[in-house]
Enzyme design. Sequence first.
Site, PDB file in Angstrom:
ATOM      1  N   GLU A  43      19.814   6.289   3.946  1.00 31.90           N
ATOM      2  CA  GLU A  43      18.649   5.670   4.580  1.00 31.90           C
ATOM      3  C   GLU A  43      17.399   6.517   4.365  1.00 31.90           C
ATOM      4  O   GLU A  43      17.447   7.737   4.353  1.00 31.90           O
ATOM      5  CB  GLU A  43      18.888   5.470   6.079  1.00 31.90           C
ATOM      6  CG  GLU A  43      20.113   4.637   6.418  1.00 31.90           C
ATOM      7  CD  GLU A  43      19.988   3.181   5.977  1.00 31.90           C
ATOM      8  OE1 GLU A  43      18.882   2.790   5.528  1.00 31.90           O
ATOM      9  OE2 GLU A  43      20.972   2.446   6.082  1.00 31.90           O
ATOM     10  N   PHE A  45      13.143   7.680   4.850  1.00 36.79           N
ATOM     11  CA  PHE A  45      12.315   8.332   5.853  1.00 36.79           C
ATOM     12  C   PHE A  45      11.854   7.354   6.934  1.00 36.79           C
ATOM     13  O   PHE A  45      11.949   7.632   8.135  1.00 36.79           O
ATOM     14  CB  PHE A  45      11.107   8.957   5.141  1.00 36.79           C
ATOM     15  CG  PHE A  45      10.223   9.795   6.010  1.00 36.79           C
ATOM     16  CD1 PHE A  45      10.733  10.603   7.010  1.00 36.79           C
ATOM     17  CD2 PHE A  45       8.848   9.808   5.809  1.00 36.79           C
ATOM     18  CE1 PHE A  45       9.909  11.396   7.799  1.00 36.79           C
ATOM     19  CE2 PHE A  45       8.006  10.593   6.584  1.00 36.79           C
ATOM     20  CZ  PHE A  45       8.542  11.386   7.583  1.00 36.79           C
ATOM     21  N   ASN A  46      11.357   6.198   6.533  1.00 40.12           N
ATOM     22  CA  ASN A  46      10.750   5.278   7.492  1.00 40.12           C
ATOM     23  C   ASN A  46      11.779   4.507   8.302  1.00 40.12           C
ATOM     24  O   ASN A  46      11.524   4.157   9.450  1.00 40.12           O
ATOM     25  CB  ASN A  46       9.798   4.340   6.750  1.00 40.12           C
ATOM     26  CG  ASN A  46       8.597   5.096   6.217  1.00 40.12           C
ATOM     27  OD1 ASN A  46       7.756   5.550   6.973  1.00 40.12           O
ATOM     28  ND2 ASN A  46       8.542   5.277   4.907  1.00 40.12           N
ATOM     29  N   HIS A 278      -0.337  -0.966  -0.047  1.00 46.96           N
ATOM     30  CA  HIS A 278       0.924  -0.283  -0.350  1.00 46.96           C
ATOM     31  C   HIS A 278       1.627  -1.095  -1.418  1.00 46.96           C
ATOM     32  O   HIS A 278       2.061  -2.224  -1.176  1.00 46.96           O
ATOM     33  CB  HIS A 278       1.818  -0.164   0.886  1.00 46.96           C
ATOM     34  CG  HIS A 278       3.185   0.350   0.546  1.00 46.96           C
ATOM     35  ND1 HIS A 278       4.343  -0.216   1.030  1.00 46.96           N
ATOM     36  CD2 HIS A 278       3.579   1.371  -0.267  1.00 46.96           C
ATOM     37  CE1 HIS A 278       5.385   0.436   0.543  1.00 46.96           C
ATOM     38  NE2 HIS A 278       4.947   1.399  -0.255  1.00 46.96           N
ATOM     39  N   LEU A 279       1.735  -0.509  -2.595  1.00 42.81           N
ATOM     40  CA  LEU A 279       2.322  -1.190  -3.747  1.00 42.81           C
ATOM     41  C   LEU A 279       3.646  -0.519  -4.087  1.00 42.81           C
ATOM     42  O   LEU A 279       3.686   0.484  -4.793  1.00 42.81           O
ATOM     43  CB  LEU A 279       1.361  -1.128  -4.938  1.00 42.81           C
ATOM     44  CG  LEU A 279       1.791  -1.861  -6.209  1.00 42.81           C
ATOM     45  CD1 LEU A 279       1.968  -3.353  -5.948  1.00 42.81           C
ATOM     46  CD2 LEU A 279       0.770  -1.634  -7.329  1.00 42.81           C
ATOM     47  N   PHE A 376       7.934   1.210   4.796  1.00 42.14           N
ATOM     48  CA  PHE A 376       6.710   1.992   4.620  1.00 42.14           C
ATOM     49  C   PHE A 376       5.502   1.157   5.061  1.00 42.14           C
ATOM     50  O   PHE A 376       4.632   1.634   5.798  1.00 42.14           O
ATOM     51  CB  PHE A 376       6.569   2.400   3.148  1.00 42.14           C
ATOM     52  CG  PHE A 376       5.524   3.453   2.878  1.00 42.14           C
ATOM     53  CD1 PHE A 376       5.877   4.776   2.703  1.00 42.14           C
ATOM     54  CD2 PHE A 376       4.182   3.109   2.781  1.00 42.14           C
ATOM     55  CE1 PHE A 376       4.910   5.744   2.442  1.00 42.14           C
ATOM     56  CE2 PHE A 376       3.206   4.064   2.518  1.00 42.14           C
ATOM     57  CZ  PHE A 376       3.575   5.391   2.352  1.00 42.14           C
TER      58      PHE A 376
END
Length: 415
Positions: A43, A45-46, A278-279, A376
């Site tokens: 999993e 970070f976010n 955010h791409l 994210f």
Amino acid sequence: MPKIHLLLFLLLLTSGIWSAEESCSRGEERPKRYLLYDVNPGEGFNLRRDVYIRIVNLVRRLSQSDNWVLVLPPWGNLYHWRSMARGTFFPWRTFFDVHSLRRWINVVEFEDFVKANGPTIQQAYILQHYAEGWQGNWEEKYDERPCINQHAFKFRDEDGMWQGTKWETELEVKNLKCISIQGHASTVIPLLNHDGDSSSTYLGRAETILHDEYGGTWYWAARRSMRFSDTLRQEAAQFRQRFLNSDDAKDGTEMTEDWRDMKPARRAGRGGPYISVHLRRMDFINARREEVPSLKKAAKQINQILKKHNVTTVFVASDAPLNELEELRGLVSGSVVWYEPSNEVLEVGGDGAVAIIDQIIAAHARYFSGTYESTFSFRIQEEREILGFPEETTFNRLCGKNPKCEQPAKWRIVY
């Protein structure tokens, strides 16, 4: 405790105002019970930040009847973090203001827990789904079952203890069980309270349990407490001021020191004179090929947003390689800016620091558009909700194959 004081304590607790810093002396006299937890190594970070909210509010419920402390698991060895060597771990204070976290519940860094209590844990529960699935019959339940997945601990025949390595630390566990569970975080409260003599308990695979109230008052209180560290906020502020002509005073995004005091006028945030995008690229290009735009389609949408909001600069947060960012720059009619970390920033917090700085900068834009089903992007939208931006400038995403696509759900803040 006198009746009037007890009534006030209960009122503060149920209203969501009570915090670990304001616990009464009787609670402090009870022996501390520590809860450690971990998440599936795969999993990101976010998602882990989301699991923290599930666990922190579980501990808050537990703390109504006992003196629980949440042990913060170090960050590291994540799939998307590639700028540092494997085995590099960062404490929570690298990324978050731990003092701010403690305004919601009592927390302690893992390294401080080990220094004070040693590397021995009384009880470990490895959570897992039921092998047979939920079979169309949802009910809150848990059962002790044989372990389905491999975990970090091995049994020692000589003394009946379990031993394993977590966060580059050798740990010993006195008792270990695998628990098949189906339910919300509070489902495990009877399990944890059953071990009343256990001073430390570890929950493995904590992502298995669900939020008790996703999007509710406690959810947002825990989320608001997750303020970023001063170091990362200052780095993002310097970038905004230098490259984007943006600062909190002009943008209407000033925050109080204590998040509990901050109830901004709804939808008052103006944002800096730029849009942000955010791409997501990398694995999303194949995993969600219908929903993720090509660079040409992304540029077309960015140009439309720039024109609509009468600005000339777009900040791009992306996992795309440098050559793709340069290609995008050539396709956009305005100025394309992205954050490039210094060696000093990478030494302080590696890829996690870069991710947070990207999110801070993106969250302060006049308009934000994210990527379909990206955590994210979700975190940026939450930051913008906390800052009080209008919904129409926050809950947006770039379309993929279809020029018109369904926009993200609006998860509005609740105080």
